[in-house]
Motif scaffolding. Sequence first.
Motif, PDB file in Angstrom:
ATOM      1  N   GLU A   1      50.456  46.620  37.746  1.00  0.00           N
ATOM      2  CA  GLU A   1      50.409  46.996  36.376  1.00  0.00           C
ATOM      3  C   GLU A   1      50.933  46.040  35.543  1.00  0.00           C
ATOM      4  O   GLU A   1      51.231  46.123  34.045  1.00  0.00           O
ATOM      5  CB  GLU A   1      51.179  48.306  36.119  1.00  0.00           C
ATOM      6  N   ALA A   2      51.225  44.717  35.848  1.00  0.00           N
ATOM      7  CA  ALA A   2      51.829  43.623  35.115  1.00  0.00           C
ATOM      8  C   ALA A   2      50.784  43.108  33.979  1.00  0.00           C
ATOM      9  O   ALA A   2      49.723  43.285  34.339  1.00  0.00           O
ATOM     10  CB  ALA A   2      52.158  42.664  36.060  1.00  0.00           C
ATOM     11  N   THR A   3      51.378  42.857  33.053  1.00  0.00           N
ATOM     12  CA  THR A   3      50.672  42.564  31.726  1.00  0.00           C
ATOM     13  C   THR A   3      49.882  41.097  31.855  1.00  0.00           C
ATOM     14  O   THR A   3      49.033  40.869  30.878  1.00  0.00           O
ATOM     15  CB  THR A   3      51.533  42.954  30.680  1.00  0.00           C
ATOM     16  N   CYS A   4      50.250  40.287  32.948  1.00  0.00           N
ATOM     17  CA  CYS A   4      49.931  39.110  32.885  1.00  0.00           C
ATOM     18  C   CYS A   4      48.157  39.165  33.609  1.00  0.00           C
ATOM     19  O   CYS A   4      47.719  37.872  33.446  1.00  0.00           O
ATOM     20  CB  CYS A   4      50.516  38.281  33.996  1.00  0.00           C
ATOM     21  N   TRP A   5      47.748  40.204  34.067  1.00  0.00           N
ATOM     22  CA  TRP A   5      46.446  40.118  34.360  1.00  0.00           C
ATOM     23  C   TRP A   5      45.395  40.705  33.449  1.00  0.00           C
ATOM     24  O   TRP A   5      45.789  41.684  32.762  1.00  0.00           O
ATOM     25  CB  TRP A   5      46.332  41.067  35.580  1.00  0.00           C
ATOM     26  N   SER A   6      44.327  40.191  33.278  1.00  0.00           N
ATOM     27  CA  SER A   6      43.266  40.736  32.644  1.00  0.00           C
ATOM     28  C   SER A   6      42.883  41.998  33.076  1.00  0.00           C
ATOM     29  O   SER A   6      43.264  42.377  34.286  1.00  0.00           O
ATOM     30  CB  SER A   6      42.073  39.810  32.696  1.00  0.00           C
ATOM     31  N   SER A   8      39.807  42.952  34.312  1.00  0.00           N
ATOM     32  CA  SER A   8      39.014  42.908  35.559  1.00  0.00           C
ATOM     33  C   SER A   8      39.916  42.489  36.350  1.00  0.00           C
ATOM     34  O   SER A   8      39.918  42.864  37.754  1.00  0.00           O
ATOM     35  CB  SER A   8      37.935  41.830  35.249  1.00  0.00           C
ATOM     36  N   GLU A   9      40.905  41.641  36.462  1.00  0.00           N
ATOM     37  CA  GLU A   9      42.002  41.055  37.504  1.00  0.00           C
ATOM     38  C   GLU A   9      42.703  42.312  38.121  1.00  0.00           C
ATOM     39  O   GLU A   9      42.879  42.339  39.200  1.00  0.00           O
ATOM     40  CB  GLU A   9      42.679  40.015  36.952  1.00  0.00           C
ATOM     41  N   ALA A  10      43.126  43.001  36.991  1.00  0.00           N
ATOM     42  CA  ALA A  10      44.087  44.218  37.554  1.00  0.00           C
ATOM     43  C   ALA A  10      43.320  45.256  38.118  1.00  0.00           C
ATOM     44  O   ALA A  10      43.645  45.774  39.195  1.00  0.00           O
ATOM     45  CB  ALA A  10      44.615  45.209  36.141  1.00  0.00           C
ATOM     46  N   LEU A  13      42.706  43.909  41.650  1.00  0.00           N
ATOM     47  CA  LEU A  13      44.293  43.979  42.492  1.00  0.00           C
ATOM     48  C   LEU A  13      44.326  45.370  42.759  1.00  0.00           C
ATOM     49  O   LEU A  13      44.772  45.544  44.058  1.00  0.00           O
ATOM     50  CB  LEU A  13      45.343  43.606  41.566  1.00  0.00           C
ATOM     51  N   ARG A  14      43.974  46.248  42.068  1.00  0.00           N
ATOM     52  CA  ARG A  14      44.295  47.805  42.382  1.00  0.00           C
ATOM     53  C   ARG A  14      43.329  48.063  43.635  1.00  0.00           C
ATOM     54  O   ARG A  14      43.595  49.079  44.245  1.00  0.00           O
ATOM     55  CB  ARG A  14      43.914  48.553  41.261  1.00  0.00           C
ATOM     56  N   HIS A  36      33.578  46.117  34.813  1.00  0.00           N
ATOM     57  CA  HIS A  36      33.665  44.707  34.753  1.00  0.00           C
ATOM     58  C   HIS A  36      32.701  44.160  35.554  1.00  0.00           C
ATOM     59  O   HIS A  36      32.329  42.849  35.358  1.00  0.00           O
ATOM     60  CB  HIS A  36      34.933  44.346  35.091  1.00  0.00           C
TER      61      HIS A  36
END
Length: 78
Positions: A1-6, A8-10, A13-14, A36
């Motif tokens: 849930e970090a805000t550093c990921w776009s 699509s990246e989030a 990762l999920r 995405h």
Amino acid sequence: EATCWSASEAALLRAADELHDRAEISEPTWAELSRHFDEAQRIEIVVLAGLYRAISYVVRATGVELEPGAPRFPVRAA
């Protein structure tokens, strides 16, 4: 849930976390991936995750030694 990921990246990762934890991807995560990635890409994500898991089994089970000087993941605190 970090805000550093776009977004699509989030989603990737999920999906990776869910595949690792439960060997499946939840409907909400599939829906987010669908925003995405096309169908072929979503299938490739699952296949790629499985391939990496298979390679990790081979490496760990056969005792392949890590390359000298290769970066390591940090050790988790207990």
